[in-house]
Write a protein that holds these residues in place. Structure first.
Motif, PDB file in Angstrom:
ATOM      1  N   ALA A  32       0.838  -1.207   0.000  1.00 39.22           N
ATOM      2  CA  ALA A  32       0.000   0.000   0.000  1.00 39.22           C
ATOM      3  C   ALA A  32       0.868   1.250   0.000  1.00 39.22           C
ATOM      4  O   ALA A  32       0.597   2.213  -0.728  1.00 39.22           O
ATOM      5  CB  ALA A  32      -0.923  -0.004   1.212  1.00 39.22           C
ATOM      6  N   THR A  33       1.928   1.223   0.806  1.00 39.57           N
ATOM      7  CA  THR A  33       2.827   2.372   0.883  1.00 39.57           C
ATOM      8  C   THR A  33       3.501   2.613  -0.455  1.00 39.57           C
ATOM      9  O   THR A  33       3.558   3.748  -0.947  1.00 39.57           O
ATOM     10  CB  THR A  33       3.892   2.152   1.974  1.00 39.57           C
ATOM     11  OG1 THR A  33       3.226   1.949   3.221  1.00 39.57           O
ATOM     12  CG2 THR A  33       4.839   3.338   2.070  1.00 39.57           C
ATOM     13  N   ARG A  34       4.002   1.548  -1.049  1.00 37.16           N
ATOM     14  CA  ARG A  34       4.674   1.671  -2.340  1.00 37.16           C
ATOM     15  C   ARG A  34       3.720   2.256  -3.387  1.00 37.16           C
ATOM     16  O   ARG A  34       4.084   3.137  -4.148  1.00 37.16           O
ATOM     17  CB  ARG A  34       5.206   0.312  -2.794  1.00 37.16           C
ATOM     18  CG  ARG A  34       5.990   0.400  -4.073  1.00 37.16           C
ATOM     19  CD  ARG A  34       6.574  -0.976  -4.454  1.00 37.16           C
ATOM     20  NE  ARG A  34       7.344  -0.835  -5.668  1.00 37.16           N
ATOM     21  CZ  ARG A  34       8.591  -0.407  -5.714  1.00 37.16           C
ATOM     22  NH1 ARG A  34       9.218  -0.070  -4.604  1.00 37.16           N
ATOM     23  NH2 ARG A  34       9.210  -0.304  -6.873  1.00 37.16           N
ATOM     24  N   ALA A  35       2.487   1.780  -3.406  1.00 35.94           N
ATOM     25  CA  ALA A  35       1.505   2.280  -4.377  1.00 35.94           C
ATOM     26  C   ALA A  35       1.286   3.780  -4.201  1.00 35.94           C
ATOM     27  O   ALA A  35       1.261   4.533  -5.182  1.00 35.94           O
ATOM     28  CB  ALA A  35       0.192   1.519  -4.232  1.00 35.94           C
ATOM     29  N   ARG A  73      13.935   1.389  -1.399  1.00 37.09           N
ATOM     30  CA  ARG A  73      14.493   1.115  -0.068  1.00 37.09           C
ATOM     31  C   ARG A  73      13.430   1.190   1.019  1.00 37.09           C
ATOM     32  O   ARG A  73      13.387   0.363   1.925  1.00 37.09           O
ATOM     33  CB  ARG A  73      15.608   2.115   0.269  1.00 37.09           C
ATOM     34  CG  ARG A  73      16.894   1.878  -0.465  1.00 37.09           C
ATOM     35  CD  ARG A  73      18.032   2.738   0.094  1.00 37.09           C
ATOM     36  NE  ARG A  73      17.755   4.154   0.219  1.00 37.09           N
ATOM     37  CZ  ARG A  73      17.910   5.052  -0.758  1.00 37.09           C
ATOM     38  NH1 ARG A  73      18.331   4.684  -1.962  1.00 37.09           N
ATOM     39  NH2 ARG A  73      17.653   6.327  -0.539  1.00 37.09           N
ATOM     40  N   VAL A  74      12.582   2.203   0.946  1.00 32.95           N
ATOM     41  CA  VAL A  74      11.591   2.426   1.994  1.00 32.95           C
ATOM     42  C   VAL A  74      10.441   1.420   1.890  1.00 32.95           C
ATOM     43  O   VAL A  74      10.016   0.852   2.898  1.00 32.95           O
ATOM     44  CB  VAL A  74      11.048   3.873   1.932  1.00 32.95           C
ATOM     45  CG1 VAL A  74       9.882   4.070   2.883  1.00 32.95           C
ATOM     46  CG2 VAL A  74      12.160   4.856   2.240  1.00 32.95           C
ATOM     47  N   ALA A  75       9.938   1.217   0.691  1.00 33.77           N
ATOM     48  CA  ALA A  75       8.791   0.329   0.471  1.00 33.77           C
ATOM     49  C   ALA A  75       9.091  -0.591  -0.710  1.00 33.77           C
ATOM     50  O   ALA A  75       8.585  -0.396  -1.811  1.00 33.77           O
ATOM     51  CB  ALA A  75       7.533   1.149   0.220  1.00 33.77           C
ATOM     52  N   PRO A  76       9.923  -1.606  -0.486  1.00 32.81           N
ATOM     53  CA  PRO A  76      10.327  -2.483  -1.584  1.00 32.81           C
ATOM     54  C   PRO A  76       9.179  -3.322  -2.128  1.00 32.81           C
ATOM     55  O   PRO A  76       8.147  -3.494  -1.471  1.00 32.81           O
ATOM     56  CB  PRO A  76      11.398  -3.374  -0.947  1.00 32.81           C
ATOM     57  CG  PRO A  76      11.106  -3.348   0.503  1.00 32.81           C
ATOM     58  CD  PRO A  76      10.512  -1.998   0.791  1.00 32.81           C
ATOM     59  N   ILE A  77       9.402  -3.845  -3.302  1.00 34.50           N
ATOM     60  CA  ILE A  77       8.448  -4.755  -3.927  1.00 34.50           C
ATOM     61  C   ILE A  77       8.364  -6.014  -3.060  1.00 34.50           C
ATOM     62  O   ILE A  77       9.363  -6.469  -2.500  1.00 34.50           O
ATOM     63  CB  ILE A  77       8.906  -5.110  -5.362  1.00 34.50           C
ATOM     64  CG1 ILE A  77       8.877  -3.848  -6.230  1.00 34.50           C
ATOM     65  CG2 ILE A  77       8.054  -6.205  -5.960  1.00 34.50           C
ATOM     66  CD1 ILE A  77       9.500  -4.014  -7.593  1.00 34.50           C
TER      67      ILE A  77
END
Length: 129
Positions: A61-64, A116-120
């Protein structure tokens, strides 16, 4: 170099110290000041934020949110103030009633920062490159 800018309204019905606490629960190293009914300031990084999204297993969710809001070398997100008071990350709706903790992240390589913060993830586990 990463620059994290934070802005958060303080409504007349809110305790400014509680709003400050909400911001610091997510960005404990932030330097923020109250002026004109709004906290503004910067944080030196995303360490605690990154820990919280891993703890709560919301990497996808974060990455999106970060990817969809990327423009140039920056990305933005809005965090729910009320949820932040208990040290949790929740992304805010477009116009939350009490406002949101607005965060802008700038970096020379914003895509690498997001990685780095929200990897796949695959099946909920981080994919190591």
């Amino acid at each position: 170099m990463t620059l994290v800018s934070i802005s958060c309204p303080v409504n007349p019905s809110e305790d400014p110290e509680k709003v400050r606490g909400a911001v610091l629960a997510i960005f404990p190293d932030a330097e923020i000041e109250l002026s004109g009914g709004r906290y503004t300031g910067t944080a030196p990084g995303l360490g605690k934020f990154s820990q919280l999204i891993r703890r709560d297993r919301i990497l996808d969710a974060t990455r999106a949110v970060l990817v969809v809001n990327t423009k140039g070398n920056a990305t933005r997100m809005a965090l729910n103030k009320q949820v932040a008071t208990v040290g949790k990350v929740s992304f805010a709706e477009r116009r939350p009633v009490l406002g949101a903790i607005e965060v802008t992240i700038e970096d020379d390589d914003i895509n690498a920062l997001i990685d780095r913060v929200a990897p796949i993830t695959v099946d909920g586990e981080e994919v190591k490159a």
